[in-house]
Design an enzyme around this catalytic site. Structure first.
Site, short mmCIF file in Angstrom:
data_model
loop_
_atom_site.label_atom_id
_atom_site.label_comp_id
_atom_site.label_asym_id
_atom_site.label_seq_id
_atom_site.Cartn_x
_atom_site.Cartn_y
_atom_site.Cartn_z
N SER A 144 0.82 -1.20 0.00
CA SER A 144 0.00 0.00 0.00
C SER A 144 0.87 1.26 0.00
O SER A 144 1.64 1.49 -0.93
CB SER A 144 -0.97 -0.06 1.18
OG SER A 144 -1.96 0.94 1.09
N ASP A 180 -9.69 -5.32 -5.06
CA ASP A 180 -9.10 -4.23 -4.30
C ASP A 180 -9.72 -2.91 -4.73
O ASP A 180 -9.64 -2.52 -5.89
CB ASP A 180 -7.58 -4.21 -4.54
CG ASP A 180 -6.83 -3.37 -3.52
OD1 ASP A 180 -7.42 -2.42 -2.97
OD2 ASP A 180 -5.65 -3.67 -3.28
N HIS A 237 -7.50 -5.57 -0.69
CA HIS A 237 -6.32 -4.85 -0.21
C HIS A 237 -5.62 -5.52 0.97
O HIS A 237 -4.39 -5.57 1.03
CB HIS A 237 -6.74 -3.43 0.19
CG HIS A 237 -5.64 -2.42 0.13
ND1 HIS A 237 -5.04 -2.03 -1.04
CD2 HIS A 237 -5.01 -1.72 1.12
CE1 HIS A 237 -4.10 -1.13 -0.80
NE2 HIS A 237 -4.06 -0.93 0.50
#
Length: 401
Positions: free
Chosen positions: A174, A344, A377
């Site tokens: 991320s 995601d 995610h």
């Protein structure tokens, strides 16, 4: 029960790179075991691994905590190159230690013979110290991810390189991918790396489909609270509860499942780890950091922090608009492994494809792209099957470089 539910709702913000809010500048009143004992003692040694606590000071005075796992659980010294693991937004190194040893990347790498290093960005529990500023001072929180690129990442890489005498592999998740990509676009730090693995890569963000995350960016709350002098974003507080309520009151936002609404429908999380998660996370960040990420969603660019007017930008950058991080400038011979998921909502597949378009001239033998249709995610760091579907291919990639 109600408090646990609130805490679980707050967990959605760990992966929401667009949420915006702030609380009054203060330290947490309750401390996790990682805060009182350190990550090594509380989460690594307890699993049977040797662990070292390190500190490194950035050029702008932040004292960052790092952890090193130099041996396997069986006691075998690392005989493979160093690997540096960099967490995402409002997380810390606990990201890589949350699941059991056979499911947590840090332990898996250590048992495979790698010299494992865990980074903690400024403002997290392990990295709250500064040479002259206290976290209770708003000036301590005067930074965005630009400073992670310019100061934190170089200091950490140089520390690992100095102590090991070796170039390292890098793994980011991320926000940990964004700061790496930004550094690489300036051709910085690549001389200390063997390769870089980017899980849920964050770069371009304007196609993000999450209505909740987009709402958080569009309502400009962070800008408002920043100019009121509230520079620390404290996810464990009333301010975040109020933010959630504001977002959920916007017509069209479905808050029945906030985790899925922000991050996508994660397929493979271990719900039994919730207590461990909530004991250590989420971490504070800077309100300015949240503003910067919201700017990216609104503009669709990867640029330095926008101070909002030409005069202030001129004062900081010598030009009326913030300098851009040009993804096409990433060295074509840098070994890259990008892994992204079809579910995601933060590292959206369409946004990732824009990034991949910038890498179209990358050396074919130096670029690996992995797509998992079922992953969202959080699956990349907390998925119970990530050891097989993500981490084993990653280690095979390491062996090539």
């Amino acid at each position: 029960m109600a408090n646990t539910k609130v805490q679980l709702i707050l967990a959605t913000f760990l992966f929401c790179v667009a949420s915006v809010a702030a609380g009054r500048a203060r330290l947490y009143s309750t401390r996790s075991s990682a805060a009182t004992d350190g990550i090594c003692k509380s989460l690594v040694v307890t699993q049977g691994y040797a662990c070292q606590e390190h500190t490194v000071t950035t050029k702008d005075g932040y004292i960052l905590g790092l952890q090193r796992i130099p041996v396997s659980r069986s006691g075998q010294l690392a005989h493979k190159p160093p690997v540096l693991l960099q967490h995402g937004l409002m997380m810390d190194a606990v990201t890589w230690l949350m699941n059991p040893p056979d499911e947590s990347l840090a332990f898996i790498l250590a048992d495979a013979g790698f010299d494992v290093w865990l980074s903690n960005s400024r403002g997290t529990t392990s990295s709250l110290q500064h040479t002259s500023l206290s976290p209770s001072n708003p000036a301590y929180w005067e930074w965005s991810w630009d400073e992670l690129v310019a100061h934190d990442m170089p200091a950490v890489l140089q520390h690992v390189r100095s102590l090991t005498g070796q170039n390292m592999h890098y793994v980011g998740h991320s926000l940990g991918t964004l700061i790496a990509l930004a550094a690489f676009s300036h051709k910085e730090l690549v001389n200390m790396l063997r390769s870089a693995v980017l899980l849920s890569p964050i770069a371009y963000m304007n196609q993000m489909p999450s209505p909740l995350a987009r709402s958080a960016a569009q309502i400009f709350l962070a800008e408002d609270v920043y100019w009121l002098g509230l520079h620390q974003f404290i996810p464990k507080g009333d301010a975040v509860n109020n933010l959630i309520q504001d977002i959920c009151n916007i017509p069209g936002n479905d808050c029945s499942n906030l985790m899925s609404g922000f991050t996508g429908q994660n397929c493979c999380l271990n719900s039994s780890r919730s207590d461990i998660f909530l004991a250590h996370e989420p971490q504070s960040t800077a309100t300015k950091n949240m503003i910067h990420l919201a700017q990216m969603i609104r503009t669709g660019t990867i640029a330095m922090f926008d101070y909002g007017n030409e005069d202030d930008n001129m004062n900081h950058y010598g030009q009326p608009t913030p300098p851009v991080y040009n993804m096409t400038s990433i060295p074509n011979d840098l070994p890259l492994y990008l892994s992204y998921g079809g579910k995601d909502l933060l590292a959206d597949p369409d946004d990732v494809k824009v990034l991949l378009g910038c890498l179209k001239d990358h050396d074919e033998d130096k670029l690996v792209i992995q797509y998992r249709e079922d992953y969202a995610h959080a699956d990349f760091v907390f998925g119970v099957n990530a050891n097989q579907v993500i981490y084993e291919p990653v280690m095979a990639f390491f062996r090539l470089h």
